[in-house]
Write an enzyme that holds these catalytic residues in place. Structure first.
Site, PDB file in Angstrom:
ATOM      1  N   HIS A 181      27.258  25.055 -12.704  1.00 27.74           N
ATOM      2  CA  HIS A 181      27.067  23.994 -11.712  1.00 27.74           C
ATOM      3  C   HIS A 181      25.952  23.034 -12.109  1.00 27.74           C
ATOM      4  O   HIS A 181      25.669  22.073 -11.394  1.00 27.74           O
ATOM      5  CB  HIS A 181      26.756  24.620 -10.341  1.00 27.74           C
ATOM      6  CG  HIS A 181      26.826  23.662  -9.203  1.00 27.74           C
ATOM      7  ND1 HIS A 181      25.714  23.135  -8.595  1.00 27.74           N
ATOM      8  CD2 HIS A 181      27.895  23.113  -8.565  1.00 27.74           C
ATOM      9  CE1 HIS A 181      26.077  22.322  -7.632  1.00 27.74           C
ATOM     10  NE2 HIS A 181      27.401  22.283  -7.582  1.00 27.74           N
TER      11      HIS A 181
ATOM     12  N   HIS B 279      25.389  13.947  -1.609  1.00 23.54           N
ATOM     13  CA  HIS B 279      25.456  15.046  -2.568  1.00 23.54           C
ATOM     14  C   HIS B 279      24.069  15.445  -3.058  1.00 23.54           C
ATOM     15  O   HIS B 279      23.925  16.156  -4.050  1.00 23.54           O
ATOM     16  CB  HIS B 279      26.329  14.612  -3.751  1.00 23.54           C
ATOM     17  CG  HIS B 279      26.837  15.740  -4.587  1.00 23.54           C
ATOM     18  ND1 HIS B 279      26.647  15.806  -5.948  1.00 23.54           N
ATOM     19  CD2 HIS B 279      27.538  16.856  -4.249  1.00 23.54           C
ATOM     20  CE1 HIS B 279      27.197  16.901  -6.418  1.00 23.54           C
ATOM     21  NE2 HIS B 279      27.740  17.559  -5.424  1.00 23.54           N
TER      22      HIS B 279
ATOM     23  N   LYS C 134      23.648  20.088 -13.826  1.00 26.90           N
ATOM     24  CA  LYS C 134      23.838  18.687 -14.217  1.00 26.90           C
ATOM     25  C   LYS C 134      22.597  18.270 -14.999  1.00 26.90           C
ATOM     26  O   LYS C 134      21.569  17.894 -14.423  1.00 26.90           O
ATOM     27  CB  LYS C 134      24.023  17.791 -13.003  1.00 26.90           C
ATOM     28  CG  LYS C 134      25.183  18.213 -12.065  1.00 26.90           C
ATOM     29  CD  LYS C 134      24.679  19.035 -10.939  1.00 26.90           C
ATOM     30  CE  LYS C 134      25.678  19.203  -9.808  1.00 26.90           C
ATOM     31  NZ  LYS C 134      26.986  19.676 -10.124  1.00 26.90           N
TER      32      LYS C 134
ATOM     33  N   LYS D 295      20.262  17.146  -3.454  1.00 25.35           N
ATOM     34  CA  LYS D 295      19.607  18.449  -3.316  1.00 25.35           C
ATOM     35  C   LYS D 295      18.113  18.220  -3.495  1.00 25.35           C
ATOM     36  O   LYS D 295      17.566  18.329  -4.590  1.00 25.35           O
ATOM     37  CB  LYS D 295      20.103  19.451  -4.363  1.00 25.35           C
ATOM     38  CG  LYS D 295      21.545  19.916  -4.152  1.00 25.35           C
ATOM     39  CD  LYS D 295      22.538  19.061  -4.846  1.00 25.35           C
ATOM     40  CE  LYS D 295      23.948  19.636  -4.721  1.00 25.35           C
ATOM     41  NZ  LYS D 295      24.961  18.726  -5.270  1.00 25.35           N
TER      42      LYS D 295
ATOM     43  N   ASP E 139      16.997  13.972 -27.774  1.00 21.93           N
ATOM     44  CA  ASP E 139      15.938  13.886 -28.791  1.00 21.93           C
ATOM     45  C   ASP E 139      14.662  14.640 -28.450  1.00 21.93           C
ATOM     46  O   ASP E 139      13.584  14.289 -28.942  1.00 21.93           O
ATOM     47  CB  ASP E 139      15.583  12.418 -29.065  1.00 21.93           C
ATOM     48  CG  ASP E 139      16.681  11.686 -29.813  1.00 21.93           C
ATOM     49  OD1 ASP E 139      17.662  12.332 -30.212  1.00 21.93           O
ATOM     50  OD2 ASP E 139      16.555  10.468 -29.992  1.00 21.93           O
TER      51      ASP E 139
ATOM     52  N   ASP F  46       4.569  18.141   2.149  1.00 27.75           N
ATOM     53  CA  ASP F  46       3.280  17.447   2.285  1.00 27.75           C
ATOM     54  C   ASP F  46       3.185  16.191   1.426  1.00 27.75           C
ATOM     55  O   ASP F  46       2.115  15.846   0.916  1.00 27.75           O
ATOM     56  CB  ASP F  46       2.121  18.398   1.965  1.00 27.75           C
ATOM     57  CG  ASP F  46       1.907  19.429   3.057  1.00 27.75           C
ATOM     58  OD1 ASP F  46       2.445  19.235   4.165  1.00 27.75           O
ATOM     59  OD2 ASP F  46       1.217  20.428   2.793  1.00 27.75           O
TER      60      ASP F  46
END
Length: 444
Positions: free
Chosen positions: A349, A139, A351, A141, A356, A146
């Site tokens: 979508h 899952h 996450k 991404k 604080d 380089d």
């Protein structure tokens, strides 16, 4: 940027021994010397990726769960092709479920242009879907250019205004990623390389390596391939991480994984510790929310001691069962003062967790059983007030675009709600047991 107050640790690894090995630790390993920038949606991420890829001189590594052709995604694939023509090595690994709708002709065109492509655990037909081993998906991404410039987040390689199920929309989905330059990019790249190596070896990569040992002349290659397939940095790269462990400026960051070996609960525990130590505010943005008992208890205790706790969840629902699961928890959390909002303008979508104005994480991990206990996930944790305030300002706009869910006046949950909670818990446990998750890892 100045560091956080000394009384807050949030799992910072500044005092860790320089001999620590990334991935061997079941907690975040922080390094300094990083520059981290927040990217809101594909409108900011994809141009940044294209610019980085166009400037690449040696290598581009990319791992992604879901992709779809057309729109913004094509700009990235075109940049990858241009990089190959300049002599840059480009290696891409895509998840077999997230990429299943992509025509084979498209993959062949990428390979024809010189892009080295691998599909992680391809799934074909009903029999493959029934194999519970195939439920553990990549899952991630991630992208690294380089070995120094990385991208981590929740944004798939698909246009922000396109959904594979619901089609094109006028408003972009809400999502976030980060661009990180510095030593933290090393473990990100190694993770992509490990996934790519495993995918090229095959579905059962460990068995493939054992078969290699039986062929004369392949033992020399075996050691190198094994190192690439493992989620453990080689000594030289580990030395670079260790050398940066004590640096505090300009930003401290840690790349954290969730897998099914050593790092089963690293992301969850880091988030849990941050919530437990929160003193003023906790903001969580996630489309799929059905955490275990420990995290729910931490949220309730934080609200009980006066911390402002806010959840931003889906208002426009893509998967009804996920929305039902989240809403089954509303009464329990609201009874302790947790405020719950639902995002209105478009699909959600993102996450994200911000605590604080000092601790923040952006990545691919939701707060549900799939992300916490089954899938391969990757998040970046940032310990920097400036970054956290930037993220906080962005989230303020997102909460303003949302509708707060009113608390039910009757504190006692209706019988139907209690029944639904029980049914969802049972279904979650059954799914996780079939996927091979130990019972003690999931506590309702």
């Amino acid at each position: 940027m100045q560091g956080p107050p000394r009384h807050l640790s949030f799992g910072d690894g500044a005092t860790q021994s320089l001999s620590l090995a990334w991935y061997a630790q079941r907690r975040p390993v922080f390094t300094g010397g990083n520059r981290v920038a927040l990217l809101r949606g594909g409108d900011e991420l994809f141009p940044a990726m294209v610019q980085a890829i166009d400037a690449a001189q040696e290598s581009v590594w990319l791992a992604n769960y879901l992709t779809g052709t057309g729109g913004q995604a094509d700009l990235v694939f075109e940049a990858l092709a241009r990089a190959v023509r300049r002599g840059v090595t480009v290696q891409v690994v895509m998840d077999g479920v997230g990429s299943r709708e992509v025509p084979e002709a498209f993959w062949q065109s990428l390979r024809h242009q010189g892009i080295q492509l691998a599909i992680y655990r391809p799934v074909a037909g009903l029999l493959s879907a029934l194999n519970s081993r195939n439920w553990r998906r990549m899952h991630l991404k991630l992208c690294v250019v380089d070995e120094d410039l990385g991208f981590v987040g929740g944004i798939n390689l698909i246009d922000d205004r396109h959904d594979l199920v619901h089609g094109w929309t006028s408003q972009p989905r809400l999502d976030y990623a980060v661009q990180v330059q510095g030593p933290t990019a090393l473990p990100v790249q190694h993770t992509i390389r490990a996934m790519w190596t495993r995918a090229t070896l095959g579905r059962d990569w460990r068995d493939d390596l054992i078969d290699w040992m039986k062929v004369p002349g392949r033992m020399k290659r075996l050691r190198r391939v094994w190192q690439q397939a493992r989620l453990r940095l080689p000594p030289v790269e580990q030395g670079q991480i260790s050398a940066s462990a004590g640096i505090r400026l300009p930003m401290r960051a840690a790349f954290v994984l969730r897998d099914n070996l050593r790092q089963r609960r690293t992301i969850e525990r880091a988030s849990l510790q941050a919530i437990q130590q929160a003193r003023s505010n906790v903001d969580i943005v996630t489309p799929y929310f059905y955490p275990g008992r420990a995290l729910r208890r931490a949220l309730k205790h934080a609200a009980d001691r006066g911390v402002r706790v806010r959840l931003l969840l889906q208002g426009k629902v893509d998967y009804k069962i996920a929305a039902i699961a989240a809403r089954a928890l509303y009464d329990e959390l609201q009874a302790h003062g947790v405020r719950i909002f639902e995002y209105q303008p478009s699909w959600l979508h993102a996450k994200v967790l911000c605590v604080d104005d000092e601790w923040a994480t952006v990545g691919s991990s939701n707060l549900d059983p799939l992300s916490m206990l089954v899938n391969l996930e990757g998040n970046l944790i940032v310990r920097d007030r400036g970054f956290a305030k930037t993220l906080g300002a962005a989230l303020a706009r997102d909460f303003a675009d949302s509708a707060e869910v009113p608390r039910v006046s009757d504190v006692t949950q209706p019988r139907s709600t209690r029944w639904m909670r029980g049914a969802l818990n049972w279904a979650a446990k059954l799914y996780l047991r079939l996927a091979g998750v130990r019972r003690r890892d999931w506590r309702d």
